[in-house]
Design a protein around this motif. Structure first.
Motif, PDB file in Angstrom:
ATOM      1  N   GLN A   1      51.329  98.668  58.023  1.00 40.60           N
ATOM      2  CA  GLN A   1      50.891  97.374  57.541  1.00 40.60           C
ATOM      3  C   GLN A   1      49.510  97.008  58.099  1.00 40.60           C
ATOM      4  O   GLN A   1      49.272  97.131  59.287  1.00 40.60           O
TER       5      GLN A   1
ATOM      6  N   PHE B   1      47.571  73.413  40.940  1.00 41.06           N
ATOM      7  CA  PHE B   1      48.946  73.949  40.932  1.00 41.06           C
ATOM      8  C   PHE B   1      49.913  72.951  40.294  1.00 41.06           C
ATOM      9  O   PHE B   1      50.824  73.327  39.565  1.00 41.06           O
TER      10      PHE B   1
ATOM     11  N   ALA C   1      49.804  74.258  50.690  1.00 37.68           N
ATOM     12  CA  ALA C   1      50.684  75.253  50.077  1.00 37.68           C
ATOM     13  C   ALA C   1      49.861  75.996  49.040  1.00 37.68           C
ATOM     14  O   ALA C   1      49.539  75.450  47.985  1.00 37.68           O
ATOM     15  N   CYS C   2      49.495  77.235  49.348  1.00 34.17           N
ATOM     16  CA  CYS C   2      48.631  78.002  48.449  1.00 34.17           C
ATOM     17  C   CYS C   2      49.464  78.857  47.493  1.00 34.17           C
ATOM     18  O   CYS C   2      50.702  78.808  47.513  1.00 34.17           O
TER      19      CYS C   2
ATOM     20  N   ASP D   1      43.911  85.687  62.176  1.00 37.49           N
ATOM     21  CA  ASP D   1      44.504  84.357  62.026  1.00 37.49           C
ATOM     22  C   ASP D   1      43.409  83.321  61.776  1.00 37.49           C
ATOM     23  O   ASP D   1      42.871  82.746  62.708  1.00 37.49           O
ATOM     24  N   ALA D   2      43.096  83.105  60.503  1.00 36.54           N
ATOM     25  CA  ALA D   2      42.094  82.102  60.149  1.00 36.54           C
ATOM     26  C   ALA D   2      42.513  81.433  58.848  1.00 36.54           C
ATOM     27  O   ALA D   2      43.129  82.057  57.986  1.00 36.54           O
ATOM     28  N   VAL D   3      42.192  80.151  58.731  1.00 39.13           N
ATOM     29  CA  VAL D   3      42.516  79.421  57.505  1.00 39.13           C
ATOM     30  C   VAL D   3      41.478  79.769  56.448  1.00 39.13           C
ATOM     31  O   VAL D   3      40.284  79.601  56.656  1.00 39.13           O
ATOM     32  N   SER D   4      41.950  80.315  55.320  1.00 45.15           N
ATOM     33  CA  SER D   4      41.017  80.737  54.278  1.00 45.15           C
ATOM     34  C   SER D   4      41.330  80.087  52.934  1.00 45.15           C
ATOM     35  O   SER D   4      40.617  80.279  51.964  1.00 45.15           O
ATOM     36  N   GLU D   5      42.413  79.319  52.874  1.00 40.05           N
ATOM     37  CA  GLU D   5      42.822  78.719  51.601  1.00 40.05           C
ATOM     38  C   GLU D   5      42.489  77.230  51.584  1.00 40.05           C
ATOM     39  O   GLU D   5      42.902  76.485  52.467  1.00 40.05           O
TER      40      GLU D   5
ATOM     41  N   SER E   1      49.909  84.040  54.498  1.00 34.37           N
ATOM     42  CA  SER E   1      48.817  83.519  53.670  1.00 34.37           C
ATOM     43  C   SER E   1      47.793  82.820  54.561  1.00 34.37           C
ATOM     44  O   SER E   1      48.053  82.560  55.733  1.00 34.37           O
ATOM     45  N   GLY E   2      46.642  82.500  53.973  1.00 38.36           N
ATOM     46  CA  GLY E   2      45.566  81.860  54.732  1.00 38.36           C
ATOM     47  C   GLY E   2      45.618  80.340  54.683  1.00 38.36           C
ATOM     48  O   GLY E   2      44.630  79.675  54.990  1.00 38.36           O
ATOM     49  N   ALA E   3      46.771  79.766  54.294  1.00 43.67           N
ATOM     50  CA  ALA E   3      46.891  78.312  54.272  1.00 43.67           C
ATOM     51  C   ALA E   3      47.086  77.785  55.688  1.00 43.67           C
ATOM     52  O   ALA E   3      47.636  78.473  56.541  1.00 43.67           O
ATOM     53  N   SER E   4      46.657  76.541  55.917  1.00 44.77           N
ATOM     54  CA  SER E   4      46.742  75.943  57.247  1.00 44.77           C
ATOM     55  C   SER E   4      48.182  75.586  57.600  1.00 44.77           C
ATOM     56  O   SER E   4      48.986  75.241  56.736  1.00 44.77           O
TER      57      SER E   4
ATOM     58  N   ARG F   1      46.992  79.283  63.549  1.00 43.61           N
ATOM     59  CA  ARG F   1      46.277  78.321  62.702  1.00 43.61           C
ATOM     60  C   ARG F   1      46.713  78.455  61.243  1.00 43.61           C
ATOM     61  O   ARG F   1      46.818  77.481  60.514  1.00 43.61           O
ATOM     62  N   SER F   2      46.926  79.698  60.812  1.00 42.06           N
ATOM     63  CA  SER F   2      47.262  79.939  59.406  1.00 42.06           C
ATOM     64  C   SER F   2      48.689  80.480  59.302  1.00 42.06           C
ATOM     65  O   SER F   2      49.313  80.822  60.298  1.00 42.06           O
ATOM     66  N   LYS F   3      49.196  80.556  58.088  1.00 44.19           N
ATOM     67  CA  LYS F   3      50.588  80.948  57.869  1.00 44.19           C
ATOM     68  C   LYS F   3      50.806  82.441  58.107  1.00 44.19           C
ATOM     69  O   LYS F   3      49.860  83.197  58.268  1.00 44.19           O
ATOM     70  N   ILE F   4      52.074  82.835  58.120  1.00 41.32           N
ATOM     71  CA  ILE F   4      52.364  84.230  58.478  1.00 41.32           C
ATOM     72  C   ILE F   4      51.914  85.205  57.394  1.00 41.32           C
ATOM     73  O   ILE F   4      51.457  86.307  57.706  1.00 41.32           O
TER      74      ILE F   4
ATOM     75  N   VAL G   1      50.079  89.019  53.115  1.00 39.06           N
ATOM     76  CA  VAL G   1      49.270  89.792  54.074  1.00 39.06           C
ATOM     77  C   VAL G   1      49.584  89.248  55.464  1.00 39.06           C
ATOM     78  O   VAL G   1      49.420  88.070  55.727  1.00 39.06           O
ATOM     79  N   LEU G   2      50.066  90.131  56.337  1.00 38.89           N
ATOM     80  CA  LEU G   2      50.598  89.706  57.626  1.00 38.89           C
ATOM     81  C   LEU G   2      49.513  89.214  58.586  1.00 38.89           C
ATOM     82  O   LEU G   2      48.473  89.842  58.750  1.00 38.89           O
ATOM     83  N   ASN G   3      49.807  88.094  59.249  1.00 43.44           N
ATOM     84  CA  ASN G   3      48.906  87.453  60.213  1.00 43.44           C
ATOM     85  C   ASN G   3      49.008  88.142  61.579  1.00 43.44           C
ATOM     86  O   ASN G   3      50.070  88.168  62.202  1.00 43.44           O
TER      87      ASN G   3
ATOM     88  N   ARG H   1      45.956  90.688  59.088  1.00 43.64           N
ATOM     89  CA  ARG H   1      44.901  89.741  58.759  1.00 43.64           C
ATOM     90  C   ARG H   1      44.561  88.939  60.009  1.00 43.64           C
ATOM     91  O   ARG H   1      45.459  88.579  60.773  1.00 43.64           O
TER      92      ARG H   1
END
Lengths: 95, 486
Positions: free
Chosen positions: A60, A76, B37-38, A65-69, B23-26, B18-21, B50-52, A63
């Motif tokens: 695997q 949605f 919620a992305c 750990d950063a907020v990208s969304e 996804s890149g959402a806060s 900081r981000s989800k397990i 994609v794993l954090n 990624r």
């Protein structure tokens, strides 16, 4: 091992798929065919072979750990059947 | 018949990423519904997890802190069930190969000097994603049918589920374990420990058996206990309930129950027959996770001194009791405060420990503050301790100085000067007062000479009163004895 029609109905229920009697019988035949195939494979001696968790022998990627969304709630929720106060609405669930 | 309660705990800790397990959402708490919620969290078609790395790193930290085995290869699996706050129809979790297996956490059982150490085994800890939240408020469809509102901000928040062996034998032990675990996960910074916000949620598996039996009884699982008080109440109620059922000739049926804090009772949610069949299987969207040695060693090197290590050191190097050592390491902030105070004061450790656990903790408690938010920095408390240690202050005067420090009146020495609280050490001055007291209370003197010890204490009291508590009581005792004998 082989499945009864009741097994098939239970699996269908767990997956929330509606099947009638004719379909249940049909799937029973198909699923039991798959089980026969599995039985054939289980006859192979795999002692000492490490099981694979995935068909591709890769690992695997991780990624950072950063907020990208960004917040895209509006987009949605425009395609959701029903929303209110920012929430998605669904039939009431009582446990 | 004597009964024994058997308890194992499953604790869900929300990790501090900081981000989800996947996804890149806060993950920040308290945002407006569904603004964090992305597409991945909503399970829109075509998305992939994609794993954090931060979540995996925190799991490694925990595994190292409990001396567990880290599975160099661990695997994510799908746990299948349907619920509206789980948009995919499955939760990504770990099943056969979790990241952490077979660790231990020592706890203190019993009070004060009678406290003993008991080791609780931790079966496993695995990574998984949290679900969203259902709000069962007053929403209605056009046809008037009731609806639930779904907030998916929490969906995909990383969790580490920590599962213990059934090693606890009372509600108190279960609470001690939960507290020790809470201390550890906040200490190593993998969880903020905020129970109100659901960062640390406890499920308790409870069964009872005749004392001395080596077989387990049938267990019932109490879900979602979000305070240590509820954990204790729920287990005590549940164990009593099970014992009564068995004594009335019933059998316990394996079930999941909920605790109602308003009534203090547990009630059934579902039995085993109704339990979910989760049909776990390896998630084909995720490859096996491999942990390499350099990474593990890097994480190990960055770990702080752990609470259990500090406890051992406090007992060994400072001669403190196990109880004191555990109390002082209830949080990293507390331990840091104690060590900084001790270093600055250079006084016996027991003196510093007593003040940190006693007056300081009481003052914090009274105002609902946590250590670190206190009004007295360690160096300032150290200033007070020095004056206690060199006998400038009696314990009574020290409390007065402490109160003034808490009120923001500055350094100990300045307060002592300003209020004239210095303990009297001038023998001549004390002697003068002693003479005055003896002259003013001839009756007490007579009584003492007639063999009444109480009279002596009354005279000491008079001297202390005359010096407004500033005389050294020991010195007063000696002087009085000398004069009365003479």
């Amino acid at each position: 091992m082989s499945l009864s029609t009741d097994d098939v109905k239970r699996i269908a229920h767990l997956a929330r798929i509606r099947v009638d009697e004719a379909e249940a019988a049909h799937y029973q035949t198909q699923l039991n065919g798959i089980f026969r195939l599995i039985e054939e494979m289980q006859a192979v001696d795999t002692a000492g072979i490490e099981p694979m968790a995935h068909a591709r022998d890769l690992q695997q990627r991780l990624r950072e750990d950063a907020v990208s969304e960004a917040d895209r709630r509006e987009a949605f929720q425009a395609i959701a059947p029903q929303v209110e106060a920012g929430l998605y609405l669904v039939p009431k669930v009582i446990e | 018949m004597q009964w024994e309660t058997v308890i194992g705990l499953e604790v869900h800790t929300q990790l501090t990423t900081r981000s989800k397990i996947f996804s890149g959402a806060s993950t920040e708490f308290g945002a407006a519904p569904n603004t964090q919620a992305c597409a991945v969290d909503l399970a829109l078609p075509g998305v992939l997890p994609v794993l954090n790395k931060g979540a995996v790193e925190r799991a490694i930290r925990f595994g190292l802190a409990i001396g567990a085995r880290l599975n160099r290869v661990n695997v994510f699996a799908r746990k299948n069930y349907f619920y509206p706050d789980l948009p995919k129809g499955y939760q990504i979790s770990q099943f056969e190969l979790p990241i952490v297996e077979a660790g231990e956490l020592p706890i203190q059982v019993g009070e004060g000097d009678k406290a003993v150490t008991k080791v609780i085994r931790i079966t496993r800890a695995h990574l998984e994603e949290d679900a969203g939240k259902s709000l069962h408020e007053d929403f209605h469809g056009e046809d008037g049918k009731p609806l639930s509102g779904i907030d998916l901000n929490r969906a995909g928040t990383p969790l580490l589920e920590i599962v213990s062996e059934p090693d606890m034998r009372s509600a108190k032990e279960a609470v001690a374990y939960a507290r020790a675990l809470h201390t550890l996960v906040t200490w190593i910074g993998i969880c903020d420990g905020n129970m109100q916000e659901g960062s640390f949620r406890v499920d308790a598996n409870v069964s009872v058996r005749p004392k001395g039996s080596d077989k387990f009884g049938t267990r019932r699982e109490i879900k979602n206990l979000n305070s240590f008080r509820f954990l204790e109440q729920a287990i005590e109620y549940e164990a009593r309930w099970q014992i009564e059922r068995i004594e009335d000739g019933h059998e316990i049926v394996q079930a999941t129950v909920l605790f109602d804090p308003d009534t203090g009772e547990t009630r059934m949610m579902r039995t085993k027959e109704e339990a979910h069949d989760y049909r776990y299987f390896p998630d084909p969207d995720l490859l096996p996770v491999k942990l390499d040695e350099p990474w593990i060693e890097q994480v190990r090197a960055a770990l702080p001194e752990l609470p259990q290590q500090k406890q051992a050191r406090y007992q060994r190097d400072y001669g403190l009791s196990a109880y004191d050592a555990v109390t002082l390491t209830a949080s990293r902030e507390m331990a840091d405060y104690f060590e900084a105070t001790l270093a600055a004061a250079g006084v016996p450790a027991k003196l510093a420990a007593n003040w940190v656990m006693g007056d300081l903790a009481a003052a914090l408690n009274k105002e609902g503050l946590a250590i670190g938010q206190d009004r007295i920095p360690p160096a300032r408390l150290a200033g007070l301790l020095k004056r206690v240690d060199d006998s400038t202050l009696s314990s009574k005067l020290a409390k007065e100085v402490f109160a003034a420090m808490w009120a923001g009146e500055g350094e100990a020495d300045a307060i002592i000067e300003a209020k004239g609280l210095r303990q009297m050490s001038d023998t001549g001055e004390i002697e003068r007062i002693v003479d005055e007291v003896l002259a003013a209370h001839p009756k007490s003197v007579e009584e003492f000479r007639a063999g009444k010890d109480k009279a002596f204490n009354a005279l000491v009291g008079q001297v202390m009163k005359a010096t407004r508590g500033k005389a050294n009581p020991q010195q007063v005792n000696e002087l009085l004895k000398k004069k009365l004998a003479g």
